[in-house]
Design a protein around this motif. Structure first.
Motif, short mmCIF file in Angstrom:
data_model
loop_
_atom_site.label_atom_id
_atom_site.label_comp_id
_atom_site.label_asym_id
_atom_site.label_seq_id
_atom_site.Cartn_x
_atom_site.Cartn_y
_atom_site.Cartn_z
N VAL A 27 -11.28 29.27 -17.88
CA VAL A 27 -10.49 28.56 -16.88
C VAL A 27 -11.00 27.12 -16.74
N ALA A 28 -12.31 26.94 -16.67
CA ALA A 28 -12.87 25.59 -16.55
C ALA A 28 -12.50 24.74 -17.76
N MET A 29 -12.53 25.36 -18.95
CA MET A 29 -12.20 24.63 -20.17
C MET A 29 -10.74 24.18 -20.16
N VAL A 30 -9.84 25.04 -19.70
CA VAL A 30 -8.43 24.69 -19.62
C VAL A 30 -8.22 23.54 -18.65
N LEU A 31 -8.89 23.59 -17.52
CA LEU A 31 -8.77 22.51 -16.54
C LEU A 31 -9.33 21.20 -17.09
N ASP A 32 -10.40 21.30 -17.88
CA ASP A 32 -11.01 20.08 -18.43
C ASP A 32 -10.11 19.41 -19.47
N VAL A 33 -9.42 20.22 -20.27
CA VAL A 33 -8.60 19.62 -21.35
C VAL A 33 -7.18 19.31 -20.89
N LYS A 34 -6.88 19.66 -19.67
CA LYS A 34 -5.52 19.43 -19.18
C LYS A 34 -5.16 17.96 -19.19
N GLY A 35 -6.16 17.12 -18.91
CA GLY A 35 -5.95 15.69 -19.07
C GLY A 35 -5.62 14.94 -17.79
N ARG A 36 -5.11 15.61 -16.77
CA ARG A 36 -4.78 14.92 -15.51
C ARG A 36 -5.76 15.41 -14.45
N ASN A 43 -7.81 15.44 -11.08
CA ASN A 43 -7.80 15.00 -9.69
C ASN A 43 -8.83 15.82 -8.92
N GLY A 44 -8.97 15.50 -7.67
CA GLY A 44 -9.99 16.16 -6.88
C GLY A 44 -9.84 17.66 -6.84
N HIS A 45 -8.58 18.13 -6.72
CA HIS A 45 -8.34 19.57 -6.64
C HIS A 45 -8.74 20.27 -7.93
N GLU A 46 -8.31 19.74 -9.07
CA GLU A 46 -8.63 20.37 -10.36
C GLU A 46 -10.12 20.29 -10.66
N ASP A 47 -10.75 19.18 -10.29
CA ASP A 47 -12.18 19.05 -10.52
C ASP A 47 -12.96 20.09 -9.71
N ARG A 48 -12.56 20.29 -8.47
CA ARG A 48 -13.25 21.29 -7.64
C ARG A 48 -13.01 22.70 -8.17
N ALA A 49 -11.81 22.94 -8.67
CA ALA A 49 -11.52 24.25 -9.25
C ALA A 49 -12.37 24.50 -10.49
N ALA A 50 -12.53 23.49 -11.35
CA ALA A 50 -13.37 23.63 -12.54
C ALA A 50 -14.82 23.88 -12.15
N ASP A 51 -15.29 23.16 -11.12
CA ASP A 51 -16.66 23.36 -10.66
C ASP A 51 -16.85 24.79 -10.15
N ALA A 52 -15.88 25.28 -9.40
CA ALA A 52 -15.99 26.64 -8.87
C ALA A 52 -15.98 27.67 -10.00
N ALA A 88 -20.94 12.39 -12.72
CA ALA A 88 -20.84 12.12 -14.17
C ALA A 88 -19.95 13.17 -14.81
N ARG A 89 -18.67 13.14 -14.47
CA ARG A 89 -17.78 14.21 -14.87
C ARG A 89 -17.47 14.18 -16.37
N THR A 90 -17.38 13.02 -16.96
CA THR A 90 -17.10 12.96 -18.40
C THR A 90 -18.23 13.62 -19.19
N ALA A 91 -19.47 13.27 -18.86
CA ALA A 91 -20.61 13.90 -19.52
C ALA A 91 -20.64 15.41 -19.22
N GLY A 92 -20.28 15.78 -17.99
CA GLY A 92 -20.25 17.19 -17.62
C GLY A 92 -19.24 17.97 -18.43
N ARG A 93 -18.07 17.36 -18.67
CA ARG A 93 -17.05 18.04 -19.47
C ARG A 93 -17.51 18.20 -20.93
N THR A 94 -18.18 17.20 -21.45
CA THR A 94 -18.67 17.26 -22.83
C THR A 94 -19.70 18.38 -22.98
N ILE A 95 -20.65 18.44 -22.05
CA ILE A 95 -21.67 19.49 -22.09
C ILE A 95 -21.02 20.86 -21.90
N GLY A 96 -20.00 20.92 -21.04
CA GLY A 96 -19.29 22.18 -20.83
C GLY A 96 -18.58 22.66 -22.07
N ALA A 97 -17.98 21.74 -22.81
CA ALA A 97 -17.31 22.12 -24.06
C ALA A 97 -18.32 22.68 -25.06
#
Length: 301
Positions: free
Chosen positions: A77-86, A88-97, A153-162
């Motif tokens: 789920v976090a990966m899908v939210l990360d690659v979605k491309g848009r 926002n605060g809601h999606e970022d919090r959902a990925a974190d959760a 540092a969300r960009t770095a966080g997404r890279t490490i998550g991938a």
């Protein structure tokens, strides 16, 4: 020309075979395994109960695969939210959760996986060790990813998550190999198909309190005469196939000589793991001086 799917399968099989040959892993695996066994033994009866809970004896099948779905699902789920491309605060919090939920599930999966792994040996033990190391690595990467995200540092966080997701997929592949090829965590007891009585052994040849292995229609069976009663169970332990006929008896059960699972003489029920499956048992009758067996289809009265 080899199809891409077949080529990928060959690469995966070659990687697994290469890992199985890494003998240098054996000292580390053996030391860790001994430490785990000693830890549970040192805790006595409490340790046994905790061990059986982690195995999933109470559940009727291993607990570990139930928990592995949590991190894989949450991190997907976090990966899908990360690659979605848009973002926002809601999606970022959902990925974190989702990452946090995955980390919680990974903790439970690690503890139960280690508990199951302590009973493996040789190639299975080495492969299981690598599987566990990869899972710990994936969890570490996701913990780092979550920390970076929370710091902004969300960009770095997404890279490490991938990267963590890729490692988790590799670990999952090895886990599937352990289950479906190595048969770790599956029921090793034979399936008994016959409904009529079949001759097993002359009654006079079965001695009191000495388990006797016989083959009946191609199925290995252990016969036990105890307190003027004759009991019959499948001989191959449901846990990892140990020979119950070489096990220890008490008044009501027999203990597998390999890993200590206990099975009730009357019904094959499981008072103690590490097995999570009960043992197939048989109805017994004496006819013309011979012990005859029939697969039991209902619980013993």
């Amino acid at each position: 020309m080899v199809r891409p799917q077949r080529k990928l399968q060959q690469l995966g099989e070659a990687a697994v075979e290469n890992l199985e040959r890494q003998d240098w892993l054996e000292p580390l695996a053996e030391s860790l395994q001994r430490a785990l066994v000693a830890t549970f033994q040192a805790a006595g009866e409490t340790g046994r109960r905790v061990r059986d809970f982690l195995h999933g004896t109470w559940l009727g099948h291993p607990l570990h695969p139930v928990l592995t779905d949590i991190p894989l699902g949450a991190w997907t789920v976090a990966m899908v939210l990360d690659v979605k491309g848009r973002h926002n605060g809601h999606e970022d919090r959902a990925a974190d959760a989702a990452i946090a939920i995955g980390l919680a599930g990974a903790t439970g999966a690690a503890v139960t996986g280690l508990t199951d792994w302590q009973h493996t040996s040789s190639e299975d033990r080495r492969l299981g060790l690598v599987h566990g190391v990869l899972n710990i690595s994936a969890a570490t990467l996701y913990a780092t990813s979550l920390a970076l995200r929370l710091r902004g540092a969300r960009t770095a966080g997404r890279t490490i998550g991938a990267l963590g997701f890729a490692v988790a997929l590799g670990a999952a592949y090895l886990g599937g190999n352990l289950v479906y090829r190595k048969r770790i965590g599956v029921d090793h007891a034979p399936r008994v198909e016959w409904d009529d009585f079949a001759t097993a052994l002359p009654e006079a040849e079965l001695r009191e309190s000495i388990p006797r292995r016989v083959d009946v229609r191609g199925i290995p069976v252990v016969l036990i005469r105890r307190a003027e009663r004759i009991h019959a169970l499948a001989d191959s332990c449901a846990h990892l196939g140990g020979p119950l006929s070489e096990g220890q008896l008490d008044d009501v059960s027999i203990r597998c000589p390999w890993h200590g699972s206990r099975f009730g003489l009357d019904d094959g029920a499981l008072p103690e793991g590490p097995s999570t499956f009960s043992q197939p048992c048989f109805d017994v009758r004496i006819r013309a001086g011979h012990i005859e067996l029939r697969a039991r289809r209902s619980p013993a009265p």
